[in-house]
Write a protein that holds these residues in place. Structure first.
Motif: not given
Length: 473
Positions: A295-320
């Motif tokens: 509701k806070a993110f104005s989303l219709s779905t309630t299933r999924g995983a929310v990213i709270t932090r992306v570690l610097p220089k990690s694969p996730a950081d490099k992928a954007g």
């Protein structure tokens, strides 16, 4: 008067016989001669359903595993300084004694040529020797190829001829309601078969803290001793490895869990190739997508995983990837929560690519990420003091920093039972903040200070709200 065998007589015919008088009656063409012995028709000829034909081909692949290990016995009296002095026991030594312990479990042959046997890690966790007994009573010593406690999978190897192996099915094709059969040695009763259905899929139970869980839930009866056996479909294909049960009494109540073959196959491949598992990582912290967050993110779905932090220089950081991105799918498979995402990624190989379907500010997009190495274990225990063997050290995570109220130190992530580190007094969750009165900032500091050349280690440890010193020699 003679009466016909009930097995061979219908109810109406039997009634007619009972009502007969002593006078001779004319013979009926649809009844056998009086006094004849009539054989029962085999079940298959009667058209009765039976699992027997399938089980005859499957059961030779399911084996009994006997494990012998040594367990330490501590005398509580010798922990008291007065009794140690009275009996002349050296100070600081509790003189543990050892006794031989035996345990039983199950296993399943999955490669008849190379002799590979799948079982549970907890079945062989403390094994000094492992003995495999086949369905035809042949027995072999087994070699432990490798074990992975995080997934509870272990691979054994035996040298034997004429083995029967089970085909490993695609466990992703299982559906709730599919019929399954569990085969194993509950309470030592070899070659026991129970049947049921798939009660649920992708279960995370929390039974193995920090483990990777994606269980098949079944009501096929699973009891102690079934661990490591076979869960098969009606084609006789292996779909799961029974692992544990949910029970207050320790016995079956219709809630059992099995490791899917797709997960077991991936773990087995790495254990056979490397002898260990190399965990993949994205380099993110996250949490479940709750209705309030949606509701806070104005989303219709309630299933999924929310990213709270992306570690610097990690694969996730490099992928954007960015904080507040919501991950909905990984390689086309739905993600229900953060634990499921962790399982999927943690079981992938380093260098694999995963395509994530995400929502960013309510708009869908796809991001490809190359799985990187897990950096939780940066301290090489081979280069640490030998009395630290059996402990896993990791950087402080957010929870540990919060509990400790500090950003320095290293976390004792795990301690193997009966290991040198366990005997020294280290516990999972401890935070080492100093070694030999020198502050530990990070894993690099710890590796330098806790080196094998140090004659002794004085560890300053934070444990919960308190702290203590541990002297290691």
């Amino acid at each position: 008067m003679k009466i016909l065998t009930p097995l061979a007589v219908s109810a109406s015919a039997l009634g007619a016989v009972l009502m007969m008088s002593g006078a001779p009656q004319p013979a009926r063409a649809d009844l056998p001669p009086v006094g004849a012995v009539v054989q029962a028709v085999p079940p298959l000829q009667q058209g009765l359903p039976s699992l027997a034909p399938m089980l005859k081909t499957v059961m030779p692949a399911v084996v009994n595993i006997a494990v012998t290990s040594k367990a330490e016995i501590q005398n509580p009296l010798l922990q008291d300084p007065f009794f140690r002095r009275f009996f002349g026991a050296p100070e600081g030594q509790q003189q543990p004694q050892e006794r031989e312990a035996q345990a039983i479990g199950s296993g399943v042959v999955v490669d008849a040529v190379k002799g590979y046997v799948l079982t549970n890690s907890h079945v062989v966790a403390e094994a000094d020797s492992i003995r495999v007994r086949m369905s035809d009573d042949r027995e072999y010593d087994a070699k432990l190829i490798g074990k992975d406690p995080d997934t509870d999978v272990a691979v054994l190897q035996i040298k034997a001829d004429n083995l029967v192996a089970l085909k490993m099915a695609d466990s992703d094709q299982l559906q709730v309601g599919d019929f399954v059969v569990a085969i194993g040695s509950p309470f030592g009763l070899r070659q026991t078969v129970t049947s049921g259905i798939v009660s649920g899929l992708s279960r995370q139970t929390g039974i193995s803290e920090g483990g990777y869980e994606d269980f098949i839930q079944t009501d096929a009866s699973i009891n102690p001793g079934n661990s490591g056996g076979a869960l098969v479909n009606l084609r006789g294909e292996l779909v799961g490895i029974p692992s544990n049960i949910l029970s207050r009494s320790g016995g079956n109540i219709g809630i059992g869990f099995a490791i899917p073959t797709n997960l077991a196959r991936d773990v087995m491949t790495q254990l056979v190739s490397n002898g260990e598992i190399q965990r993949g990582r994205l380099g993110i912290n996250g949490q479940d997508l709750t209705p309030d967050l949606a509701k806070a993110f104005s989303l219709s779905t309630t299933r999924g995983a929310v990213i709270t932090r992306v570690l610097p220089k990690s694969p996730a950081d490099k992928a954007g990837l960015k904080s507040e991105d919501v991950i909905l799918e990984a390689n086309g498979r739905p993600i229900e929560n953060f634990a499921q995402l962790r399982n999927r990624v943690g079981l992938m190989r380093i260098g694999d690519k995963v395509t994530l379907k995400i929502l960013r500010e309510g708009k869908p997009r796809e991001v490809a990420v190359t799985i990187g190495k897990e950096e939780e274990i940066a301290a090489d225990t081979a280069n640490l003091h030998p009395q630290l063997k059996g402990a896993t050290f990791a950087p402080l995570d957010d929870a540990a920093r919060k509990n400790a109220g500090d950003t320095r130190g290293v976390l004792v992530q795990a301690v193997e039972p009966r290991s040198a580190a366990a005997r020294a007094g280290l516990r999972q969750g401890d935070i080492v903040i100093a070694v030999n009165r020198r502050a530990v900032q990070d894993l690099e500091d710890f590796s330098k200070l806790a080196n094998p050349q140090a004659p002794e280690l004085l560890l300053h440890v934070r444990r919960g709200p308190g702290a203590l010193f541990i002297l290691i020699r």
